[in-house]
Design an enzyme around this catalytic site. Structure first.
Site, PDB file in Angstrom:
ATOM      1  N   VAL A 162       0.842  -1.205   0.000  1.00  0.00           N
ATOM      2  CA  VAL A 162       0.000   0.000   0.000  1.00  0.00           C
ATOM      3  C   VAL A 162       0.877   1.255   0.000  1.00  0.00           C
ATOM      4  CG1 VAL A 162      -1.694   1.331   1.337  1.00  0.00           C
ATOM      5  CG2 VAL A 162      -1.994  -1.139   1.054  1.00  0.00           C
ATOM      6  N   CYS A 212     -10.723  -2.750   3.623  1.00  0.00           N
ATOM      7  CA  CYS A 212     -10.772  -2.674   2.158  1.00  0.00           C
ATOM      8  C   CYS A 212     -12.090  -3.199   1.572  1.00  0.00           C
ATOM      9  CB  CYS A 212      -9.586  -3.414   1.545  1.00  0.00           C
ATOM     10  SG  CYS A 212      -9.211  -5.002   2.314  1.00  0.00           S
ATOM     11  N   LYS A 217     -16.447  -6.400  10.591  1.00  0.00           N
ATOM     12  CA  LYS A 217     -16.044  -5.073  10.097  1.00  0.00           C
ATOM     13  C   LYS A 217     -17.007  -4.574   9.023  1.00  0.00           C
ATOM     14  CE  LYS A 217     -11.076  -5.736  10.904  1.00  0.00           C
ATOM     15  NZ  LYS A 217      -9.796  -6.112  10.247  1.00  0.00           N
ATOM     16  N   HIS A 231     -11.220  -6.578  -4.905  1.00  0.00           N
ATOM     17  CA  HIS A 231     -12.235  -7.153  -4.020  1.00  0.00           C
ATOM     18  C   HIS A 231     -13.592  -6.973  -4.682  1.00  0.00           C
ATOM     19  CE1 HIS A 231      -9.366  -7.884  -1.019  1.00  0.00           C
ATOM     20  NE2 HIS A 231      -9.861  -7.219   0.001  1.00  0.00           N
TER      21      HIS A 231
END
Lengths: 354, 354
Positions: B16, B131, B229, B258
């Site tokens: 990242v 994410c 989450k 994703h």
């Protein structure tokens, strides 16, 4: 009738046909003659059922003479033409195509859901559901019987072999061409560039390093045929014409094994403990669910295995009477060949043991 | 303050971190000094931000002196220790770890959902969501604003790079070891046998040729941290503490990108046409949805791309006020680096343009 039933495998040369031959070999003594049937192109090939060498015969009306049960695994349009021919010749046809599934006078049978429906076959035809629905039914059917299913939201993770030999080979070829030492697939267009336009042919988009949210053909409203099958075939097999179903079907870069993430809501209260007890007693499903020991179902662990597996059982946090769970099953075994064999076994019992 | 803001990238050497440096290079003129910070092990390394060569400095309290905004991308427990240190030194910290996300006095911000919350930062800390949630928010937030989201059921298809460089390398290694010319992975145990026990380390189970329904750590009731989450962080960013969420998080053999299959129910009537109109005007999401021309979002088409994509928009057949759709986003860009940069831009406008 007390003599052994004669069996035909129609579509004997395909990937499901080869599993049919393996399953038949394991219970060879139960059956009479085994006839292998395929397109004229494959006629004359010699295939094995166990040690027995059998020459493939070309499809024709006459080839069904003397056959008691014919397992069909052919494209929809070929089944549409030939299933009635075999039935007319006196064979009870167990058909894996989509063509007859939703017809009112053709039962759609998974033994875990509605075994009694095999007896109601006015056209001598019994249909098998699609592989996604069949790998889901062994978990959802016993839960429905016990707690009354009101609705379910299903997202699938479907293997390349759902597209048969061609699908499996397409995935292997794509992965072989793109397997990176260097991180191919990490930049936009990488995989598409490496594979070219022809990689769209098998699945609509490249499947290597990808997920493709399109299985089957397009239908009205942006739905795919597969998504509507999950809804309509589940309703029919569960005998529940008002069941609410939301479904998204997605192809993943897996060789064998269809998986489903399921959010299910019931008419009645249900706890994880109650659901587990029901599933542990149910046929065709094994509970694989022990998070503390990192035990849960995965696609590769379903490949080559009879039945289905269920795990990740959770009480929904925000929804009353609701459970989350994850199922896997070999799409070629329980999703196709095994279900057909189970239906044949119900017929065998009915026809030879009564 | 009207001078340019000084920026620190903390965790500059990670996957990242390298995207942060790319994104910063593209808008280099907006910012003052750029300081790269990492563990002592990486100190002294020289990394580029565009043409600029910058020597990585070791983490210490003093290294934050003069920094206006510090982007943190570190493991939870390291963030827990060092974020307050940087904030104490006067930096506004944008933290990507899970540690502070659910604390009442730390805003959790995605600009597509709640940009106004950046101004309410009593501890000088702003958290970034995980994410999966971040790649979902650009579609769900505008639909919630317009139609009032009541509940959603989400199944994810998450890439290996969600596990960082180590995850990506583990997937590549596993696929390299098992890429079959011969159909490896089609028999039970094939992949596990080829890879051995150590293939469980990265993802809990082998990821090559598999889907693994376990992302993150185990929590009470059989849930994973990732699934909770998705629920809790969506609720917080949408300002909707009673939102009903069902979530199953699954790792798939994809490098980057994703995806989520979403079944969403709203307080108000909604048609596909209305939803499409809202999404076409929304920030951070592109509508990729033309079934007739075989156009839909896929993981590989999200890799390396800013923002997110949404498609497969369908009216639910059986559920009132409900839609089905499929979203994808680069988990390292919108799922991490880009969101952090967007929050920094909100701060830049607040601090230098008012």
């Amino acid at each position: 009738m007390t003599s052994k039933l004669n069996i035909a495998i129609v579509g004997a040369t395909g990937v499901v046909g080869s599993i049919m031959r393996e399953l038949l070999a394991a219970e060879r003594e139960k059956w009479g003659e085994i006839r292998l049937i395929a397109s004229p192109r494959s006629a004359g090939k010699v295939l094995n059922v166990g040690d027995e060498e059998i020459t493939v015969q070309a499809m024709s009306p006459e080839v069904f003479e003397g056959i008691d049960i014919a397992h069909f695994d052919l494209p929809d349009e070929v089944s549409a033409e030939w299933v009635p021919v075999a039935a007319e010749k006196g064979a009870i046809v167990i058909d894996k195509s989509a063509h007859f599934r939703m017809e009112d006078d053709v039962p759609l049978v998974a033994p875990e859901a509605n075994p009694e429906d095999v007896r109601n076959r006015p056209r001598n035809i019994i249909a098998n559901a699609n592989c996604t629905t069949l790998t889901l039914i062994p978990s959802i059917a016993p839960l429905h019987r016990e707690f009354g299913l009101a609705s379910m939201s299903v997202a699938s993770y479907q293997a390349a072999s759902g597209g048969g030999k061609a699908g499996l080979e397409a995935l292997y070829e794509q992965v072989n061409k793109t397997t990176p030492a260097d991180g191919l697939g990490t930049k936009p267009g990488d995989v598409r560039e490496a594979l070219g336009e022809e990689a769209n042919e098998a699945f609509g988009a490249p499947l290597a390093w990808n997920v493709v949210p399109k299985v089957g053909g397009w239908r009205d409203g942006g739905w795919t045929s597969e998504e509507l099958k999950v809804r309509n075939e589940s309703r029919k097999m569960l005998g529940h014409p008002t069941l609410k179903v939301a479904s998204t079907c997605v192809r993943v870069p897996v060789a064998i094994g269809h998986a489903q993430a399921v959010h299910a809501t019931f008419e009645n209260d249900v706890t994880v403990e109650q659901a587990r007890a029901v599933l542990e007693k149910a046929e065709g499903v094994t509970v694989v669910d022990d998070p503390g020991n990192n035990v849960y179902p995965t696609s590769i662990d379903s490949a080559g295995i009879s039945g289905t597996q269920v795990g990740r059982l959770r009480q929904s946090v925000d929804f009353p009477n609701s459970l989350e769970f994850f199922t896997v099953g070999d799409n070629l075994i329980k999703g196709a060949a095994e279900n057909s064999m189970q239906v044949a076994e119900l017929l065998r019992k009915e026809l030879t043991e009564s």
